[in-house]
Motif scaffolding. Sequence first.
Motif, PDB file in Angstrom:
ATOM      1  N   MET A  44       0.582  -1.073   0.562  1.00 47.39           N
ATOM      2  CA  MET A  44      -0.286   0.127   0.092  1.00 47.39           C
ATOM      3  C   MET A  44       0.844   1.139   0.374  1.00 47.39           C
ATOM      4  O   MET A  44       0.435   2.243  -0.215  1.00 47.39           O
ATOM      5  N   LEU A  45       2.071   0.864   1.137  1.00 42.64           N
ATOM      6  CA  LEU A  45       2.776   2.326   0.682  1.00 42.64           C
ATOM      7  C   LEU A  45       3.543   2.898  -0.321  1.00 42.64           C
ATOM      8  O   LEU A  45       3.667   3.487  -0.732  1.00 42.64           O
ATOM      9  N   ASP A  46       4.342   1.390  -0.827  1.00 38.53           N
ATOM     10  CA  ASP A  46       4.620   1.647  -2.339  1.00 38.53           C
ATOM     11  C   ASP A  46       4.116   2.061  -3.439  1.00 38.53           C
ATOM     12  O   ASP A  46       4.582   3.052  -4.189  1.00 38.53           O
ATOM     13  N   LEU A  47       2.423   1.765  -3.397  1.00 40.87           N
ATOM     14  CA  LEU A  47       1.190   2.836  -4.271  1.00 40.87           C
ATOM     15  C   LEU A  47       0.938   3.714  -4.341  1.00 40.87           C
ATOM     16  O   LEU A  47       1.033   4.905  -4.789  1.00 40.87           O
ATOM     17  N   ILE A  48       1.397   4.404  -2.909  1.00 47.34           N
ATOM     18  CA  ILE A  48       0.600   6.096  -2.609  1.00 47.34           C
ATOM     19  C   ILE A  48       1.995   6.869  -2.764  1.00 47.34           C
ATOM     20  O   ILE A  48       1.757   8.104  -2.927  1.00 47.34           O
ATOM     21  N   GLU A  49       2.833   5.784  -2.566  1.00 47.01           N
ATOM     22  CA  GLU A  49       4.127   7.300  -2.323  1.00 47.01           C
ATOM     23  C   GLU A  49       4.846   7.653  -4.012  1.00 47.01           C
ATOM     24  O   GLU A  49       4.951   7.472  -5.465  1.00 47.01           O
ATOM     25  N   GLY A  50       4.501   9.213  -3.582  1.00 51.42           N
ATOM     26  CA  GLY A  50       4.806  10.053  -5.279  1.00 51.42           C
ATOM     27  C   GLY A  50       3.340  10.237  -5.565  1.00 51.42           C
ATOM     28  O   GLY A  50       3.297  10.920  -6.987  1.00 51.42           O
ATOM     29  N   ASN A  51       2.717   9.281  -5.246  1.00 52.09           N
ATOM     30  CA  ASN A  51       1.392   9.094  -6.013  1.00 52.09           C
ATOM     31  C   ASN A  51       0.010   9.844  -4.960  1.00 52.09           C
ATOM     32  O   ASN A  51       0.341   9.712  -4.263  1.00 52.09           O
ATOM     33  N   THR A  52      -1.341  10.609  -5.483  1.00 53.27           N
ATOM     34  CA  THR A  52      -2.051  11.404  -4.147  1.00 53.27           C
ATOM     35  C   THR A  52      -4.034   9.673  -5.466  1.00 53.27           C
ATOM     36  O   THR A  52      -3.696  10.369  -6.193  1.00 53.27           O
ATOM     37  N   LEU A  53      -3.307   9.548  -4.525  1.00 46.86           N
ATOM     38  CA  LEU A  53      -5.174   8.110  -4.474  1.00 46.86           C
ATOM     39  C   LEU A  53      -6.057   8.535  -3.337  1.00 46.86           C
ATOM     40  O   LEU A  53      -5.253   8.604  -2.305  1.00 46.86           O
ATOM     41  N   THR A  54      -7.106   7.477  -4.294  1.00 49.47           N
ATOM     42  CA  THR A  54      -8.235   7.937  -3.274  1.00 49.47           C
ATOM     43  C   THR A  54      -8.329   6.510  -2.629  1.00 49.47           C
ATOM     44  O   THR A  54      -7.380   5.264  -2.887  1.00 49.47           O
ATOM     45  N   PHE A  55      -8.801   6.116  -1.422  1.00 49.59           N
ATOM     46  CA  PHE A  55      -8.474   4.960  -0.864  1.00 49.59           C
ATOM     47  C   PHE A  55      -9.005   3.353  -1.482  1.00 49.59           C
ATOM     48  O   PHE A  55      -8.957   3.331  -1.181  1.00 49.59           O
TER      49      PHE A  55
END
Length: 111
Positions: A44-55
């Motif tokens: 999950m952290l790898d996915l949101i690193e540097g990205n703005t994503l909704t839950f």
Amino acid sequence: MHDDQREKICALAKTIYKFQSLEDSEKKWIKPLLSRGIVKTLEMLDLIEGNTLTFEEIADDLQIHPTTVTQRINALIEGGYPISLNGKTAIAATGRPRKLAKRIEEPRTPG
């Protein structure tokens, strides 16, 4: 997510943050030793690193429930992991530090 898993993520938040700064070669041998819940949290952290994503976007990508995403992020924040929230969007603070070059020690010659 069960309370014991939330408590574990909260207790390990700072350690997870340190894990994120390791080189990929170090992560590769450590990751199989971690619990499934911690591995999912790292994904999950790898996915949101540097990205703005909704839950919901995070949940769709990881194939988990949006409530689980919310609980994991809240546990990380409670434990001291630097994540900023903007409404229903999570942003992992700062990227992983990377080593751009390594010093290679030359063998010393006697004498």
